[in-house]
Motif scaffolding. Structure first.
Motif, PDB file in Angstrom:
ATOM      1  N   GLY A  89      -4.572  26.770  13.803  1.00 26.55           N
ATOM      2  CA  GLY A  89      -3.264  26.147  13.922  1.00 26.55           C
ATOM      3  C   GLY A  89      -3.259  24.729  14.436  1.00 26.55           C
ATOM      4  O   GLY A  89      -2.214  24.215  14.856  1.00 26.55           O
ATOM      5  N   TYR A  90      -4.412  24.041  14.384  1.00 26.24           N
ATOM      6  CA  TYR A  90      -4.471  22.667  14.888  1.00 26.24           C
ATOM      7  C   TYR A  90      -4.188  21.632  13.806  1.00 26.24           C
ATOM      8  O   TYR A  90      -3.929  20.475  14.129  1.00 26.24           O
ATOM      9  N   VAL A  91      -4.289  22.018  12.551  1.00 25.07           N
ATOM     10  CA  VAL A  91      -3.840  21.176  11.445  1.00 25.07           C
ATOM     11  C   VAL A  91      -3.056  22.057  10.473  1.00 25.07           C
ATOM     12  O   VAL A  91      -3.316  23.254  10.363  1.00 25.07           O
ATOM     13  N   ARG A  92      -2.107  21.472   9.755  1.00 27.08           N
ATOM     14  CA  ARG A  92      -1.201  22.251   8.924  1.00 27.08           C
ATOM     15  C   ARG A  92      -1.825  22.752   7.625  1.00 27.08           C
ATOM     16  O   ARG A  92      -1.520  23.838   7.152  1.00 27.08           O
ATOM     17  N   ARG A  93      -2.725  21.930   7.032  1.00 26.28           N
ATOM     18  CA  ARG A  93      -3.185  22.233   5.677  1.00 26.28           C
ATOM     19  C   ARG A  93      -4.678  22.543   5.586  1.00 26.28           C
ATOM     20  O   ARG A  93      -5.099  23.310   4.727  1.00 26.28           O
ATOM     21  N   GLY A  94      -5.481  21.948   6.408  1.00 24.02           N
ATOM     22  CA  GLY A  94      -6.903  22.267   6.423  1.00 24.02           C
ATOM     23  C   GLY A  94      -7.709  21.662   5.303  1.00 24.02           C
ATOM     24  O   GLY A  94      -8.820  22.115   5.020  1.00 24.02           O
ATOM     25  N   HIS A  95      -7.198  20.621   4.665  1.00 24.49           N
ATOM     26  CA  HIS A  95      -7.943  19.961   3.595  1.00 24.49           C
ATOM     27  C   HIS A  95      -8.733  18.787   4.174  1.00 24.49           C
ATOM     28  O   HIS A  95      -8.505  18.355   5.295  1.00 24.49           O
ATOM     29  N   VAL A  96      -9.679  18.288   3.384  1.00 21.23           N
ATOM     30  CA  VAL A  96     -10.482  17.135   3.787  1.00 21.23           C
ATOM     31  C   VAL A  96     -10.307  16.028   2.757  1.00 21.23           C
ATOM     32  O   VAL A  96     -10.475  16.256   1.556  1.00 21.23           O
ATOM     33  N   VAL A  97      -9.957  14.845   3.228  1.00 22.68           N
ATOM     34  CA  VAL A  97      -9.907  13.657   2.380  1.00 22.68           C
ATOM     35  C   VAL A  97     -11.112  12.801   2.756  1.00 22.68           C
ATOM     36  O   VAL A  97     -11.201  12.310   3.881  1.00 22.68           O
ATOM     37  N   SER A  98     -12.043  12.670   1.821  1.00 20.06           N
ATOM     38  CA  SER A  98     -13.290  11.938   2.086  1.00 20.06           C
ATOM     39  C   SER A  98     -13.212  10.550   1.457  1.00 20.06           C
ATOM     40  O   SER A  98     -12.953  10.417   0.258  1.00 20.06           O
ATOM     41  N   VAL A  99     -13.435   9.515   2.271  1.00 13.16           N
ATOM     42  CA  VAL A  99     -13.309   8.141   1.801  1.00 13.16           C
ATOM     43  C   VAL A  99     -14.443   7.276   2.343  1.00 13.16           C
ATOM     44  O   VAL A  99     -15.151   7.656   3.273  1.00 13.16           O
ATOM     45  N   THR A 100     -14.580   6.102   1.746  1.00 15.61           N
ATOM     46  CA  THR A 100     -15.453   5.046   2.262  1.00 15.61           C
ATOM     47  C   THR A 100     -14.593   3.797   2.461  1.00 15.61           C
ATOM     48  O   THR A 100     -13.371   3.833   2.257  1.00 15.61           O
ATOM     49  N   ARG A 101     -15.217   2.711   2.822  1.00 20.65           N
ATOM     50  CA  ARG A 101     -14.505   1.446   3.031  1.00 20.65           C
ATOM     51  C   ARG A 101     -13.653   1.066   1.818  1.00 20.65           C
ATOM     52  O   ARG A 101     -12.513   0.587   1.963  1.00 20.65           O
ATOM     53  N   ASP A 102     -14.171   1.277   0.617  1.00 20.17           N
ATOM     54  CA  ASP A 102     -13.482   0.830  -0.594  1.00 20.17           C
ATOM     55  C   ASP A 102     -12.089   1.420  -0.745  1.00 20.17           C
ATOM     56  O   ASP A 102     -11.200   0.782  -1.307  1.00 20.17           O
ATOM     57  N   GLU A 103     -11.896   2.659  -0.262  1.00 18.54           N
ATOM     58  CA  GLU A 103     -10.580   3.292  -0.379  1.00 18.54           C
ATOM     59  C   GLU A 103      -9.600   2.825   0.690  1.00 18.54           C
ATOM     60  O   GLU A 103      -8.401   3.066   0.576  1.00 18.54           O
ATOM     61  N   LEU A 104     -10.100   2.146   1.723  1.00 14.21           N
ATOM     62  CA  LEU A 104      -9.253   1.757   2.853  1.00 14.21           C
ATOM     63  C   LEU A 104      -8.967   0.262   2.927  1.00 14.21           C
ATOM     64  O   LEU A 104      -7.897  -0.144   3.389  1.00 14.21           O
ATOM     65  N   VAL A 105      -9.916  -0.554   2.503  1.00 12.07           N
ATOM     66  CA  VAL A 105      -9.826  -2.002   2.709  1.00 12.07           C
ATOM     67  C   VAL A 105      -9.510  -2.707   1.391  1.00 12.07           C
ATOM     68  O   VAL A 105     -10.169  -2.478   0.375  1.00 12.07           O
ATOM     69  N   GLY A 106      -8.510  -3.586   1.449  1.00  8.51           N
ATOM     70  CA  GLY A 106      -8.121  -4.345   0.266  1.00  8.51           C
ATOM     71  C   GLY A 106      -8.959  -5.602   0.073  1.00  8.51           C
ATOM     72  O   GLY A 106      -9.806  -5.938   0.899  1.00  8.51           O
ATOM     73  N   GLN A 107      -8.683  -6.301  -1.010  1.00  4.45           N
ATOM     74  CA  GLN A 107      -9.460  -7.486  -1.364  1.00  4.45           C
ATOM     75  C   GLN A 107      -8.680  -8.781  -1.187  1.00  4.45           C
ATOM     76  O   GLN A 107      -9.213  -9.862  -1.421  1.00  4.45           O
ATOM     77  N   TYR A 108      -7.430  -8.650  -0.788  1.00  4.46           N
ATOM     78  CA  TYR A 108      -6.623  -9.856  -0.573  1.00  4.46           C
ATOM     79  C   TYR A 108      -5.558  -9.558   0.484  1.00  4.46           C
ATOM     80  O   TYR A 108      -5.328  -8.396   0.853  1.00  4.46           O
ATOM     81  N   ILE A 109      -4.912 -10.593   0.964  1.00  3.45           N
ATOM     82  CA  ILE A 109      -3.898 -10.454   2.013  1.00  3.45           C
ATOM     83  C   ILE A 109      -2.776  -9.533   1.539  1.00  3.45           C
ATOM     84  O   ILE A 109      -2.255  -9.688   0.428  1.00  3.45           O
ATOM     85  N   GLY A 110      -2.413  -8.585   2.381  1.00  2.00           N
ATOM     86  CA  GLY A 110      -1.326  -7.670   2.058  1.00  2.00           C
ATOM     87  C   GLY A 110      -1.755  -6.436   1.278  1.00  2.00           C
ATOM     88  O   GLY A 110      -0.924  -5.571   0.974  1.00  2.00           O
ATOM     89  N   HIS A 111      -3.042  -6.327   0.969  1.00  2.00           N
ATOM     90  CA  HIS A 111      -3.542  -5.215   0.159  1.00  2.00           C
ATOM     91  C   HIS A 111      -4.053  -4.053   1.012  1.00  2.00           C
ATOM     92  O   HIS A 111      -3.961  -2.889   0.613  1.00  2.00           O
ATOM     93  N   THR A 112      -4.564  -4.370   2.202  1.00  2.00           N
ATOM     94  CA  THR A 112      -5.217  -3.349   3.020  1.00  2.00           C
ATOM     95  C   THR A 112      -4.241  -2.343   3.611  1.00  2.00           C
ATOM     96  O   THR A 112      -4.491  -1.127   3.538  1.00  2.00           O
ATOM     97  N   ALA A 113      -3.152  -2.814   4.201  1.00  2.00           N
ATOM     98  CA  ALA A 113      -2.226  -1.899   4.878  1.00  2.00           C
ATOM     99  C   ALA A 113      -1.700  -0.806   3.945  1.00  2.00           C
ATOM    100  O   ALA A 113      -1.744   0.379   4.304  1.00  2.00           O
ATOM    101  N   PRO A 114      -1.218  -1.143   2.733  1.00  2.00           N
ATOM    102  CA  PRO A 114      -0.751  -0.081   1.832  1.00  2.00           C
ATOM    103  C   PRO A 114      -1.854   0.907   1.452  1.00  2.00           C
ATOM    104  O   PRO A 114      -1.614   2.114   1.372  1.00  2.00           O
ATOM    105  N   LYS A 115      -3.084   0.402   1.223  1.00  2.00           N
ATOM    106  CA  LYS A 115      -4.193   1.292   0.861  1.00  2.00           C
ATOM    107  C   LYS A 115      -4.503   2.261   1.996  1.00  2.00           C
ATOM    108  O   LYS A 115      -4.641   3.479   1.778  1.00  2.00           O
ATOM    109  N   THR A 116      -4.618   1.726   3.196  1.00  2.00           N
ATOM    110  CA  THR A 116      -4.956   2.566   4.348  1.00  2.00           C
ATOM    111  C   THR A 116      -3.862   3.585   4.620  1.00  2.00           C
ATOM    112  O   THR A 116      -4.138   4.769   4.865  1.00  2.00           O
TER     113      THR A 116
END
Length: 304
Positions: A89-116
């Protein structure tokens, strides 16, 4: 309020023993890792019991760091950890989302926050597994946007820690430098778990388990050859523990299949298509510098 709780009934209700047994079967060795996961599971179970007894306390911090070389079971343990957290009961769904830097960090100003934020939205209610987390921080690049992702992650790890568990993974030395450069992460990580490299014996056992699941087997000579393969391959660059063993077996399967179809008139038995022979193993480039000696040893052993 419950004054007494039947521990056996509680264990059966959440099925923690089943998950730990599955983890033990899935992963050869790694005793220190399994012990630590058992300890965390026990802590969470006791906290669940304490809540039933109305012994109030804050939920424990569950963000983790997994350090070790590739192929040592970090992703598998993350999956089982998510299952444990969900059942307790410590998390609701129990799934795992596996990512690296590429899925989190954008390539230009204003791109990173929406991705993350999009990744965090997907991970809510479960576990976010960030592999090679140290690549988020690139201080040598002034135009790098990784720091923005780090700041968002730190904020969410604190404000949403009852609905998200973050696991940072990577090489031990690089993770240490990463934590030194980003003390905010270190202070939010409660559990640091080191994954040791497998021994040669454990790698052989892993190979034989993999073969069993695929309905293959080594002949005795092939097994001897693979023991030598492991020793030689571990000494070479880019060795990735169980991952390298799996890749080696895939190549051995190719050579075995090629050997079998070379004789178009052959009548193949079940044993023929299941068995990997010494030549299937010895054809690897790993043996190029020492193959004559190895072949001679195998022939001598067979004669005995």
């Amino acid at each position: 309020m419950q004054e007494k709780v039947n521990l056996r009934e509680e264990l059966e209700a959440v099925g923690i023993g089943e998950i730990l047994k599955q983890l033990d079967q899935e992963l050869i060795g790694l005793k220190p890792v399994k012990t630590r996961i058992q300890e965390i599971a026990s802590l969470l179970l006791v906290e669940r019991i304490r809540k039933k007894m109305e012994l109030t306390s804050e939920n424990p911090t569950l963000h983790m760091s997994f350090t070790g070389n590739p192929g040592t079971g970090k992703t598998t343990v993350a999956l089982r950890m998510a299952d444990i957290l969900h059942r307790l009961g410590y998390v609701r769904r129990g799934h795992v989302v596996s990512v690296t830097r590429d899925e989190l960090v954008g390539q230009y100003i204003g791109h990173t926050a929406p991705k993350t934020k999009e990744i965090l939205k997907k991970a809510m209610g479960g576990v976010l597994f960030i592999d090679e987390a140290y690549y988020l921080h690139r201080p040598d690049n002034e135009r790098d946007y990784g720091q923005e992702a780090i700041e968002i992650l730190l904020q969410v790890m604190e404000s949403q820690r009852e609905d998200l568990v973050v696991i940072l993974a990577g090489y031990a030395d690089r993770m240490e430098k990463f934590f030194s450069s980003n003390p905010g992460f270190r202070s939010r990580i409660a559990h640091h778990i080191d994954f040791p490299d497998y021994t040669n014996e454990e790698l052989l056992a892993i190979a034989e388990v993999m073969l069993h699941h695929m309905n293959y087997k080594f002949t005795s000579e092939a097994r001897d050859a693979f023991v030598r393969y492991i020793a030689l391959r571990k000494a070479q660059p880019l060795f990735s523990n169980a991952r390298s063993i799996r890749n080696a077996l895939d190549r051995i399967r190719l050579r075995q299949a090629n050997r079998l179809v070379a004789d178009e008139n052959a009548i193949l038995s079940v044993d023929d298509v299941q068995s990997m022979v010494a030549s299937d193993v010895l054809a690897s480039r790993v043996f190029e510098t020492s193959q004559p000696a190895i072949v001679e040893q195998l022939i001598d052993k067979r004669k005995r």
